[in-house]
Design a protein around this motif. Structure first.
Motif, PDB file in Angstrom:
ATOM      1  N   THR A 147      -6.801  -1.734  -1.403  1.00 33.41           N
ATOM      2  CA  THR A 147      -6.699  -0.766  -2.496  1.00 33.41           C
ATOM      3  C   THR A 147      -7.948   0.105  -2.543  1.00 33.41           C
ATOM      4  N   TRP A 163      -6.123   1.369 -13.446  1.00 37.56           N
ATOM      5  CA  TRP A 163      -5.513   0.533 -12.414  1.00 37.56           C
ATOM      6  C   TRP A 163      -6.041  -0.894 -12.580  1.00 37.56           C
ATOM      7  N   VAL A 193     -10.599   1.869 -11.629  1.00 38.81           N
ATOM      8  CA  VAL A 193     -10.129   0.736 -10.835  1.00 38.81           C
ATOM      9  C   VAL A 193     -11.011  -0.480 -11.116  1.00 38.81           C
ATOM     10  N   GLU A 238       1.562   1.715  -3.593  1.00 35.14           N
ATOM     11  CA  GLU A 238       0.383   2.236  -4.285  1.00 35.14           C
ATOM     12  C   GLU A 238       0.215   3.728  -4.012  1.00 35.14           C
ATOM     13  N   LEU A 255       0.819  -1.209   0.000  1.00 35.06           N
ATOM     14  CA  LEU A 255       0.000   0.000   0.000  1.00 35.06           C
ATOM     15  C   LEU A 255       0.854   1.261   0.000  1.00 35.06           C
ATOM     16  N   ASP A 291      -1.301  -4.350 -10.991  1.00 36.51           N
ATOM     17  CA  ASP A 291      -0.945  -5.057  -9.766  1.00 36.51           C
ATOM     18  C   ASP A 291      -0.702  -6.513 -10.150  1.00 36.51           C
ATOM     19  N   GLU A 342      -5.843  -5.097 -11.636  1.00 38.12           N
ATOM     20  CA  GLU A 342      -5.394  -6.316 -10.970  1.00 38.12           C
ATOM     21  C   GLU A 342      -5.750  -7.464 -11.898  1.00 38.12           C
TER      22      GLU A 342
END
Length: 382
Positions: A109, A147, A101, A85, A82, A178, A149
């Motif tokens: 997050t 962003w 996101v 981030e 974090l 990520d 993941e």
């Protein structure tokens, strides 16, 4: 190392940034447990070191290794994922900026965006990143970062990195990926067009549940320099012992990930056949909506497995009944973990668009004997 010779991942993980010590010949970088360095006259720095918040030789070794294993221009090690981030957000965004996101992002997050970045003036929209048209529609003139993941935590959603990189380029935004769940051994986002990779090195890179850390790896030197400025200015750096532990962990990342993936496949086979399990979420399953993309951009499908039971009570009961799978948060260590995301790692997302199903169980499949893991799950599910 000779950069003209292309080396494989496992070789880079063991050798990048880790040449034998010139003074002693030690094959492992020392732990430079030091805060300050003697200068040879004012401004005369030995190797560029003056104060360990700005740079430390042990951390430098880790940062070089991270950059080379991800194929980036600059690696930066932080005190936690974090912290990494936050440094990325503070570098790229300003009040009035906008970020896209995942609609199933990690709870920490989401908390960073909702409770820290948004009060600072950064807006964000959760979007299903598997829907490229939806991502394009969510782009604003103020969008600075998309962003990503992939796979996501904990629903194991998969996003097409190359397609999202094209969207980001068209929008004049950065693509941040990520890569914690996949690790650089299984997935290389920078090669697919990402601008920066984020890691919680606490997880697979460290791999032994004994160190907390984070990392950013930038595709180009200019972004890397900007991130480095904020790393130093904000100060949430990895300490030398933490950097040393993480560097030790990354040396065995390749062989560990092979075992994590093999064990996860055995676990998935059991879960898909078990009558108590309603749904299994794993990118390696042919019916997973992101299976084809995962097969294209990942070397294997990872060691994380999620599944849904018939009710929240049933999910909690399974979590409480395992004996070899340890009930605990985090992931990516050599030991297997089980958790109830809705009450544990993703509790901060409760009541938000990112709330996870109450009947969900998440497994971090370790590298123990697979037969033992299967027996433990069988008795917990029965």
């Amino acid at each position: 190392m000779d950069n003209e010779v292309q080396r494989g991942f496992e070789t880079l993980a063991i050798h990048a940034g880790q040449e034998p010590d010139p003074a002693t010949g030690a094959v492992v970088p020392p732990i430079y447990q030091v805060s300050t360095y003697k200068q040879d006259g004012i401004g005369g720095l030995r190797g560029g070191y003056e104060y360990s918040r700005s740079a430390n030789p042990t951390r430098t070794a880790l940062e070089v290794c991270l950059a080379e294993t991800e194929g980036g221009a600059r690696g930066l090690a932080f005190a936690s994922g974090l912290a990494a981030e936050d440094a990325l957000l503070r570098t790229v965004c300003r009040p009035g900026s906008h970020v896209i996101v995942p609609n199933d992002a990690y709870g920490g997050t989401y908390r960073l965006f909702a409770k820290v970045a948004q009060p600072w003036g950064v807006e964000f929209d959760p979007v299903p990143l598997g829907d490229i048209a939806a991502v394009r529609a969510a782009v604003r003139p103020e969008t600075k970062i998309i962003w990503v993941e992939t796979p996501t935590n904990p629903l194991l959603g998969v996003a097409d990195i190359a397609a999202l990189a094209a969207v980001a380029r068209d929008a004049g935004a950065l693509l941040a990926v990520d890569n914690t769940f996949a690790s650089p051994y299984l997935q290389r986002p920078l090669e697919l067009g990402a601008d920066v990779v984020v890691h919680s090195t606490t997880k697979y890179i460290g791999g032994h549940s004994d160190v907390v850390g984070g990392a950013l790896i930038a595709a180009d030197a200019d972004l890397g320099e900007r991130l480095a400025f904020h790393q130093n200015a904000m100060g949430a750096v990895a300490g030398p012992f933490d950097a040393w532990l993480t560097l030790r962990g990354i040396k065995t990342l390749g062989v560990r990930m092979d075992r994590h993936c093999a064990n996860a496949e055995r676990v998935v086979d059991l879960l898909t056949r078990h009558p108590s399990v309603r749904q299994v979420l794993y990118p390696g399953l042919p019916d997973h909506p992101g299976h084809e993309i995962a097969a294209k951009q990942m070397k294997a499908f990872g060691g994380m497995v999620s599944f849904r039971m018939e009710s929240e009570e049933a999910a909690v009961r399974v979590c409480e009944r395992t004996k070899l799978f340890t009930l605990g948060e985090s992931l990516g260590g050599v030991e297997s973990l089980i958790e109830h995301p809705g009450r544990m790692t993703h509790a901060s997302a409760a009541g938000s668009p990112l709330e996870v199903p109450a009947d969900l169980v998440r497994l971090s499949v370790g590298i123990e004997d697979a037969a033992d893991l299967l027996r433990d799950l069988e008795q917990a599910l029965t």
